[in-house]
Scaffold this active site. Structure first.
Site, PDB file in Angstrom:
ATOM      1  N   PRO A 196       0.816  -1.220   0.000  1.00 54.40           N
ATOM      2  CA  PRO A 196       0.000   0.000   0.000  1.00 54.40           C
ATOM      3  C   PRO A 196       0.849   1.269   0.000  1.00 54.40           C
ATOM      4  O   PRO A 196       0.495   2.258  -0.632  1.00 54.40           O
ATOM      5  CB  PRO A 196      -0.825  -0.132   1.285  1.00 54.40           C
ATOM      6  CG  PRO A 196      -0.944  -1.609   1.496  1.00 54.40           C
ATOM      7  CD  PRO A 196       0.339  -2.204   1.001  1.00 54.40           C
ATOM      8  N   LEU A 232     -12.858   6.369 -35.134  1.00 54.58           N
ATOM      9  CA  LEU A 232     -14.230   5.847 -35.071  1.00 54.58           C
ATOM     10  C   LEU A 232     -15.239   6.917 -34.645  1.00 54.58           C
ATOM     11  O   LEU A 232     -16.450   6.697 -34.691  1.00 54.58           O
ATOM     12  CB  LEU A 232     -14.309   4.655 -34.094  1.00 54.58           C
ATOM     13  CG  LEU A 232     -14.138   3.267 -34.730  1.00 54.58           C
ATOM     14  CD1 LEU A 232     -12.720   3.057 -35.229  1.00 54.58           C
ATOM     15  CD2 LEU A 232     -14.504   2.162 -33.756  1.00 54.58           C
ATOM     16  N   GLU A 247       4.337  -2.914 -13.607  1.00 56.40           N
ATOM     17  CA  GLU A 247       5.710  -3.414 -13.816  1.00 56.40           C
ATOM     18  C   GLU A 247       6.706  -2.259 -14.048  1.00 56.40           C
ATOM     19  O   GLU A 247       7.663  -2.382 -14.808  1.00 56.40           O
ATOM     20  CB  GLU A 247       5.742  -4.489 -14.900  1.00 56.40           C
ATOM     21  CG  GLU A 247       4.831  -5.652 -14.486  1.00 56.40           C
ATOM     22  CD  GLU A 247       5.057  -6.943 -15.211  1.00 56.40           C
ATOM     23  OE1 GLU A 247       6.179  -7.190 -15.642  1.00 56.40           O
ATOM     24  OE2 GLU A 247       4.074  -7.710 -15.329  1.00 56.40           O
ATOM     25  N   GLY A 248       6.418  -1.149 -13.363  1.00 56.06           N
ATOM     26  CA  GLY A 248       7.271   0.036 -13.438  1.00 56.06           C
ATOM     27  C   GLY A 248       6.638   1.099 -14.308  1.00 56.06           C
ATOM     28  O   GLY A 248       6.422   0.883 -15.503  1.00 56.06           O
ATOM     29  N   ARG A 268     -16.696   2.710 -43.285  1.00 55.39           N
ATOM     30  CA  ARG A 268     -17.465   3.910 -42.963  1.00 55.39           C
ATOM     31  C   ARG A 268     -17.365   4.918 -44.112  1.00 55.39           C
ATOM     32  O   ARG A 268     -16.259   5.196 -44.606  1.00 55.39           O
ATOM     33  CB  ARG A 268     -16.905   4.523 -41.671  1.00 55.39           C
ATOM     34  CG  ARG A 268     -17.500   5.836 -41.286  1.00 55.39           C
ATOM     35  CD  ARG A 268     -18.876   5.673 -40.690  1.00 55.39           C
ATOM     36  NE  ARG A 268     -19.388   6.959 -40.250  1.00 55.39           N
ATOM     37  CZ  ARG A 268     -20.598   7.118 -39.751  1.00 55.39           C
ATOM     38  NH1 ARG A 268     -21.415   6.073 -39.623  1.00 55.39           N
ATOM     39  NH2 ARG A 268     -21.009   8.302 -39.369  1.00 55.39           N
ATOM     40  N   ASP A 314      12.782  -6.989 -15.137  1.00 55.98           N
ATOM     41  CA  ASP A 314      13.375  -6.725 -16.461  1.00 55.98           C
ATOM     42  C   ASP A 314      12.666  -7.581 -17.524  1.00 55.98           C
ATOM     43  O   ASP A 314      12.267  -7.088 -18.577  1.00 55.98           O
ATOM     44  CB  ASP A 314      14.875  -7.054 -16.471  1.00 55.98           C
ATOM     45  CG  ASP A 314      15.715  -6.011 -15.746  1.00 55.98           C
ATOM     46  OD1 ASP A 314      15.203  -4.910 -15.477  1.00 55.98           O
ATOM     47  OD2 ASP A 314      16.898  -6.312 -15.443  1.00 55.98           O
ATOM     48  N   GLN A 321     -10.566   8.450 -32.141  1.00 51.94           N
ATOM     49  CA  GLN A 321     -10.826   9.599 -33.012  1.00 51.94           C
ATOM     50  C   GLN A 321     -11.285   9.132 -34.401  1.00 51.94           C
ATOM     51  O   GLN A 321     -12.188   9.703 -34.993  1.00 51.94           O
ATOM     52  CB  GLN A 321      -9.545  10.455 -33.118  1.00 51.94           C
ATOM     53  CG  GLN A 321      -9.789  11.879 -33.558  1.00 51.94           C
ATOM     54  CD  GLN A 321     -10.624  12.674 -32.553  1.00 51.94           C
ATOM     55  OE1 GLN A 321     -10.717  12.324 -31.392  1.00 51.94           O
ATOM     56  NE2 GLN A 321     -11.262  13.725 -33.027  1.00 51.94           N
TER      57      GLN A 321
HETATM   58  N1  CAA Z   1      18.859  -6.485 -12.186  1.00 50.57           N
HETATM   59  C1  CAA Z   1      19.713  -6.892 -11.204  1.00 50.57           C
HETATM   60  N2  CAA Z   1      20.105  -6.070 -10.182  1.00 50.57           N
HETATM   61  C2  CAA Z   1      19.592  -4.827 -10.174  1.00 50.57           C
HETATM   62  C3  CAA Z   1      18.715  -4.340 -11.149  1.00 50.57           C
HETATM   63  C4  CAA Z   1      18.350  -5.238 -12.193  1.00 50.57           C
HETATM   64  N3  CAA Z   1      17.514  -4.844 -13.161  1.00 50.57           N
HETATM   65  N4  CAA Z   1      18.364  -3.076 -10.874  1.00 50.57           N
HETATM   66  C5  CAA Z   1      19.024  -2.738  -9.759  1.00 50.57           C
HETATM   67  N5  CAA Z   1      19.761  -3.804  -9.355  1.00 50.57           N
HETATM   68  C6  CAA Z   1      20.656  -3.832  -8.184  1.00 50.57           C
HETATM   69  C7  CAA Z   1      21.693  -2.731  -8.274  1.00 50.57           C
HETATM   70  O1  CAA Z   1      22.830  -3.148  -9.002  1.00 50.57           O
HETATM   71  C8  CAA Z   1      22.021  -2.505  -6.808  1.00 50.57           C
HETATM   72  O2  CAA Z   1      22.908  -3.530  -6.366  1.00 50.57           O
HETATM   73  P1  CAA Z   1      24.176  -3.214  -5.406  1.00 50.57           P
HETATM   74  O3  CAA Z   1      23.607  -2.692  -4.126  1.00 50.57           O
HETATM   75  O4  CAA Z   1      24.868  -4.533  -5.258  1.00 50.57           O
HETATM   76  O5  CAA Z   1      24.996  -2.177  -6.107  1.00 50.57           O
HETATM   77  C9  CAA Z   1      20.697  -2.752  -6.121  1.00 50.57           C
HETATM   78  O6  CAA Z   1      19.911  -3.560  -7.007  1.00 50.57           O
HETATM   79  C10 CAA Z   1      19.938  -1.492  -5.805  1.00 50.57           C
HETATM   80  O7  CAA Z   1      19.807  -0.761  -7.002  1.00 50.57           O
HETATM   81  P2  CAA Z   1      19.305   0.746  -7.005  1.00 50.57           P
HETATM   82  O8  CAA Z   1      20.137   1.543  -6.044  1.00 50.57           O
HETATM   83  O9  CAA Z   1      19.243   1.208  -8.415  1.00 50.57           O
HETATM   84  O10 CAA Z   1      17.844   0.574  -6.358  1.00 50.57           O
HETATM   85  P3  CAA Z   1      16.711   1.634  -6.031  1.00 50.57           P
HETATM   86  O11 CAA Z   1      16.143   1.331  -4.708  1.00 50.57           O
HETATM   87  O12 CAA Z   1      17.201   3.015  -6.308  1.00 50.57           O
HETATM   88  O13 CAA Z   1      15.542   1.254  -7.075  1.00 50.57           O
HETATM   89  C11 CAA Z   1      14.355   1.208  -9.136  1.00 50.57           C
HETATM   90  C12 CAA Z   1      15.711   1.141  -8.394  1.00 50.57           C
HETATM   91  C13 CAA Z   1      14.700   1.078 -10.590  1.00 50.57           C
HETATM   92  C14 CAA Z   1      13.610   2.509  -8.896  1.00 50.57           C
HETATM   93  C15 CAA Z   1      13.482   0.015  -8.658  1.00 50.57           C
HETATM   94  O14 CAA Z   1      13.076   0.169  -7.327  1.00 50.57           O
HETATM   95  C16 CAA Z   1      12.263  -0.203  -9.525  1.00 50.57           C
HETATM   96  O15 CAA Z   1      12.358  -0.792 -10.594  1.00 50.57           O
HETATM   97  N6  CAA Z   1      11.088   0.249  -9.049  1.00 50.57           N
HETATM   98  C17 CAA Z   1       9.838  -0.033  -9.720  1.00 50.57           C
HETATM   99  C18 CAA Z   1       9.221  -1.265  -9.149  1.00 50.57           C
HETATM  100  C19 CAA Z   1       8.209  -1.851 -10.065  1.00 50.57           C
HETATM  101  O16 CAA Z   1       8.426  -1.964 -11.259  1.00 50.57           O
HETATM  102  N7  CAA Z   1       7.096  -2.258  -9.489  1.00 50.57           N
HETATM  103  C20 CAA Z   1       6.080  -2.908 -10.228  1.00 50.57           C
HETATM  104  C21 CAA Z   1       5.358  -3.827  -9.335  1.00 50.57           C
HETATM  105  S1  CAA Z   1       5.180  -5.419  -9.931  1.00 50.57           S
HETATM  106  C22 CAA Z   1       3.714  -5.417 -10.772  1.00 50.57           C
HETATM  107  O17 CAA Z   1       3.283  -4.449 -11.343  1.00 50.57           O
HETATM  108  C23 CAA Z   1       3.105  -6.740 -10.682  1.00 50.57           C
HETATM  109  C24 CAA Z   1       1.822  -7.035 -11.274  1.00 50.57           C
HETATM  110  O18 CAA Z   1       1.075  -7.753 -10.654  1.00 50.57           O
HETATM  111  C25 CAA Z   1       1.524  -6.645 -12.681  1.00 50.57           C
END
Ligand code: CAA
Length: 402
Positions: free
Chosen positions: A147, A357, A382-383, A287, A259, A355
């Site tokens: 939340p 349609l 997913e971000g 149309r 990713d 637009q």
């Molecule tokens: N792959 C592997 N490792 C990764 C990575 C990746 N893609 N991205 C970051 N890391 C690692 C970094 O290398 C770092 O490692 P170290 O500490 O060893 O150096 C560590 O993770 C922390 O990285 P950051 O400092 O960049 O982390 P951050 O806290 O600043 O966050 C962010 C980065 C990109 C903002 C991340 O939090 C993010 O992607 N947020 C969005 C979350 C999201 O997409 N949520 C969607 C919810 S899921 C969903 O929607 C499900 C559903 O049901 C549809």
């Protein structure tokens, strides 16, 4: 016959043939053809009722499981199809053209559940859950958001405490796709708050475990056939063998999983854009205004050209991210680019589709209005687009010495 039905039939009859097959092998093309025929025959006719009645497409998901679509990239020995990411996005695009609700159910199961279990799960967990998840006998969900933490995923509050050789999970997860139907959940929790993101672990949780329950079911703008719920964890006991990777690796597992998930959402967005293009193009041929097909007007042609070009560009980014993943290279920025571009192109396509349609685009009788509502979520889950830009920019800036 009402015009919306004619448009769907025109698509099913293969009247619309515009599609870019760049990078695809003969095997991919065969798979695309198979998925397209299935999606148009078995899913498209139900998409309207799935949306309007908020109906989970249970039988369709079962069929997709039998066809190998619920675990496309999972090795065959674990019950999957053992195919590459390019195959996955090719099938997902076809399912998304027919029904975005069905495609998100499929993409969460493939990208966010089967993938982390395949890559980071123990053999015990793979035996127990992956075979059933990959063959569509069970459905999975991915519990990261809470939340008070979405984009700031590491800000989660859910805890996991070790007691008598088991992990005890407590917390609330939010906006969980497949939450109502899932029998298996991938859950992230804090095992050591002092270590920040390095104190987060991932777990595979059986939804039948005592203390696991489905909370609020959200009423949404679109993708109404998929459930979005809260998941409540109250002293949920999880065996040690259910951890994904090492104790300190949960955040990286979550990010690596997302990713791949982002490539999946780009495929969903490309599919919705294609549905918009197909319907708008067919409509423009049927149309008439001022004694001619509206397709003869430059304004309409301009819209169609923009939608087609942006959809193709999105598809190429999607396939290039998929190819990089298949080459086992880091693909975080490519996945973020594909998702960012495809989702924004999809939303723009849906605006133009309505637009074209005109008034018929704005009423519930025609699929275009559903595409418009379904398109929006691709810019959020997913971000968000803002997070994708952050991921891309950090990659761009990494190459520059300070
Ligand atoms: N792959 C592997 N490792 C990764 C990575 C990746 N893609 N991205 C970051 N890391 C690692 C970094 O290398 C770092 O490692 P170290 O500490 O060893 O150096 C560590 O993770 C922390 O990285 P950051 O400092 O960049 O982390 P951050 O806290 O600043 O966050 C962010 C980065 C990109 C903002 C991340 O939090 C993010 O992607 N947020 C969005 C979350 C999201 O997409 N949520 C969607 C919810 S899921 C969903 O929607 C499900 C559903 O049901 C549809």
């Amino acid at each position: 016959m009402d015009q919306s039905i004619k448009i769907i039939e025109s698509m099913a009859n293969g009247r619309f043939t515009y599609w870019n097959d760049a990078f695809l092998s003969d095997e991919h093309l065969e798979l695309a053809e198979m998925a397209r025929k299935f999606a148009q025959a078995e899913i498209a006719p139900h998409a309207d009722s799935i949306d309007k009645e908020h109906k989970f497409p249970k039988e369709i998901i079962q069929q997709m499981g039998e066809m190998g679509f619920m675990g496309i990239m999972v090795p065959e020995k674990w019950g999957g199809s053992g195919l590459d990411t390019l195959s996955y996005v090719t099938v997902l695009e076809e399912i998304s053209v027919a029904c975005a609700s069905t495609s998100v159910i499929m993409s969460v199961n493939n990208s966010l559940v089967c993938h982390p279990i395949t890559e980071f799960g123990t053999n015990e967990v793979k035996e127990k859950y992956l075979k059933d998840l990959a063959s569509g006998k069970k459905l999975g969900c991915y519990c990261l958001s809470e939340p008070a933490s979405g984009s700031d995923a590491a800000g989660m509050k859910t805890t996991a405490v070790k007691k008598n050789g088991k992990w005890i999970l407590n917390g609330v997860k939010n906006f969980i796709t497949n939450g109502r139907e899932a029998e298996v959940a991938v859950v992230y929790a804090i095992v050591d708050p002092a270590k920040k993101h390095k104190g987060i672990a991932g777990f595979v949780v059986d939804a039948s475990t005592k203390g696991y329950s489905v909370g609020k079911v959200e009423d949404k703008l679109g993708i109404n056939g998929s459930s979005t719920t809260q998941i409540i964890l109250e002293n949920v006991e999880v065996p040690e063998s259910h951890m994904l990777g090492a104790e300190a690796d949960g955040f990286k597992v979550a990010m690596n999983t997302l990713d791949g998930g982002r490539i999946g959402i780009s495929a969903q967005a490309v599919g919705i854009s294609r549905a918009v293009l197909e319907e708008a193009a067919v409509y423009s041929r049927e149309r008439k205004a001022f004694n001619q097909e509206i397709s003869q007007f430059g304004a309409i042609q301009g819209y169609l050209a923009d939608i087609a070009t942006q959809t193709d560009a999105a598809r190429l980014l999607m396939r290039s991210a998929a190819l990089k993943k298949d080459r086992k290279q880091r693909f975080s920025a490519e996945a973020a680019q594909a998702k960012l571009f495809a989702s924004e192109a999809c939303m723009a396509a849906a605006v133009k589709g309505i637009q074209i349609l005109g008034g018929y685009g704005y009423i519930r009788e025609y699929p275009m209005e559903r595409h418009f509502r379904d398109a929006k979520i691709t810019e959020i889950y997913e971000g968000t687009s803002e997070i994708q830009r952050l991921v891309i920019a950090s990659q761009v800036l990494k190459g520059i010495e300070s």
